[in-house]
Design an enzyme around this catalytic site. Sequence first.
Site, PDB file in Angstrom:
ATOM      1  CB  CYS A 157      -0.677   0.017   1.382  1.00 44.19           C
ATOM      2  SG  CYS A 157      -2.093  -1.420   1.563  1.00 44.19           S
TER       3      CYS A 157
ATOM      4  N   GLY B 177       0.064   0.509  -5.177  1.00 38.21           N
ATOM      5  CA  GLY B 177      -1.311  -0.249  -4.990  1.00 38.21           C
ATOM      6  C   GLY B 177      -2.373   0.095  -5.942  1.00 38.21           C
TER       7      GLY B 177
ATOM      8  CG  ASN C 218       3.016   0.673   3.227  1.00 39.22           C
ATOM      9  OD1 ASN C 218       4.163   1.125   3.002  1.00 39.22           O
ATOM     10  ND2 ASN C 218       2.866  -0.327   2.688  1.00 39.22           N
TER      11      ASN C 218
ATOM     12  CG  ASP D 164      13.695  -7.496 -14.384  1.00 41.18           C
ATOM     13  OD1 ASP D 164      13.204  -6.303 -13.926  1.00 41.18           O
ATOM     14  OD2 ASP D 164      12.783  -8.333 -14.750  1.00 41.18           O
ATOM     15  CG  ASP D 165      12.615  -5.154 -10.397  1.00 39.13           C
ATOM     16  OD1 ASP D 165      12.137  -6.018  -9.977  1.00 39.13           O
ATOM     17  OD2 ASP D 165      12.267  -4.487 -11.252  1.00 39.13           O
TER      18      ASP D 165
ATOM     19  CB  CYS E 127       8.328 -10.154   2.482  1.00 39.22           C
ATOM     20  SG  CYS E 127       8.245  -8.741   3.417  1.00 39.22           S
TER      21      CYS E 127
ATOM     22  CB  CYS F 102      14.283  -5.742   6.614  1.00 39.10           C
ATOM     23  SG  CYS F 102      13.661  -6.872   6.467  1.00 39.10           S
TER      24      CYS F 102
HETATM   25  S1  SF4 Z   1      13.717  -6.288   2.603  1.00 37.13           S
HETATM   26 FE1  SF4 Z   1      12.472  -7.174   4.597  1.00 37.13          FE
HETATM   27  S2  SF4 Z   1      10.650  -5.848   4.412  1.00 37.13           S
HETATM   28 FE2  SF4 Z   1      11.779  -5.611   2.476  1.00 37.13          FE
HETATM   29  S3  SF4 Z   1      10.676  -7.003   1.211  1.00 37.13           S
HETATM   30 FE3  SF4 Z   1      12.482  -8.057   1.952  1.00 37.13          FE
HETATM   31  S4  SF4 Z   1      11.746  -9.166   3.880  1.00 37.13           S
HETATM   32 FE4  SF4 Z   1      10.114  -7.572   3.219  1.00 37.13          FE
END
Ligand code: SF4
Length: 508
Positions: free
Chosen positions: A23, A50, A124, A370-371, A407, A456
């Site tokens: 989101c 989104g 979000n 590509d990403d 995730c 993360c």
């Molecule tokens: S870095 Fe962390 S929050 Fe971001 S998509 Fe990967 S697991 Fe999810």
Amino acid sequence: MGYDERFDLRATVGEDDSLHDECGVFGVWAPGRDVARITYFGLHALQHRGQESAGIAVGNGRSVLVRKDRGLVSQVFTDADLSALNGKAAIGHVRYGTAGGGGFDAAQPHFSLIDDVTIALAHNGTLVNTTGVRRELVQMGVPFRSETDSEVACELIGYFTKKSGHLRVGIRHAMQMIEGGYAMVLLRENALYAFRDPNGIRPLVIGALGTEGWVVASETCALDIVGATFVRDVRPGEIVRISDGGILSEQGLEPRPEAQCIFEDVYFSRPDTVIRGRSIYSMRYEMGRQLAREAPVDADLVIGVPDSGMPPAEGYAAQTGIPFGEGLIKNRYVARTFIQPTQEMREMGVRMKLNALSDNVAGRRVVMVDDSIVRGTTSKQIVRMLKEAGATEVHVRINCPEVKWPCFYGIDTDVQRQLISANKSVEEVRDYIGADSLAFLSLEGLRRCVPECGYCDACYTGRYPVRIPEAFSAGKFLDGFAPTFPYDDGEEASVPPVEDVRMDAPRD
Ligand code: SF4
């Protein structure tokens, strides 16, 4: 390829194979201004986050009005709708739904009645521990309209607010109970609130609208479109309150180790968004240069997969000296719509969105940047498309590491068996997608290209900043994959019964 039970590709044939953020959120406090239209344009800038539903809530000093529906921002609101939404503050939301399904009831903002006060909430992210809380609230007679974690948060805030008599106390106590990734904006008739998870996983920024007001948004590109200037991030664990009394901040929760989602930099955020003083475009360009250093190849042309593969492709070309050009043209008008494609059209899969530019690729050895590769189905179709258009070789370069782990903090990849890199080696993935070579950017290389802070990176490493309760992750990890939680003591925190939580006093 034969069907591999561990790797469920069947559900995805012909479907979208990219990662989706859940989101985007927006909020504005600007008495005397057309807050509904400001929010409408802010949501336009966040539409990439989104496309399933959109909503706006307006606070007019006496009550809160909400208008929301399925569809794009431009489909949900008419000029007349916006004219009817008068007030001094507003919040807005665009949704790509994962937690709690889709449909009208999952559209946000959610609203809750606290005695005679209405609050509206836009979220979000994903909360990982709301199942038990929801059950308790249902037992207490709280009515729910959807299955979403966001509505649980809204009702929990409502419950604690009723109990304490103070909305900020209600928010603070709800933050003490919920876990996961969240950036939320909340509106009541006379105040706007913004708050963020204590690890800062999901983004949220504050901007100033001249001397006339304040804006909060998931990305800085939404500040730009409404003429607001960036002030700062909402800090991890912080609660910001904006009202006639000005802007107030309190630390709702002590910040935990910072863990900003690194995928925002790789893929989700818009290239013109700025994070920690650097544009997403410049970070992705650097990722391409770093990728070229790590995985060079002899070729005639570098192309990017639109849109997020374009800046790293430019960087790759600049670093290698191989010419950069367009090789894939995107149909920008295929979005989620109420008109469903026929089965025959679905089978055309990625061709509905992308077409190869044969004039540019025919007879050439092409590097395709590509990403990410998620399930691999899209990459396979694009490689085939480029070869059918006459490319003699297709070398795939990915500007992030292999996505191997699900995730749980707001992205729609929460089942590991659907991630091709969790199931196959790089060479096996190369073979599956039909590329002549394949390379991923290393994690160390990626970290060199983004601002220095805590991230993360769990989808590459399996190191999760927030513990995932076993009840939430059951069946989502493959055998042999053990996630790690470096920031906790190894115990799964128990959530206290909602009714037993004792209210503390407001802090001012
Ligand atoms: S870095 Fe962390 S929050 Fe971001 S998509 Fe990967 S697991 Fe999810």
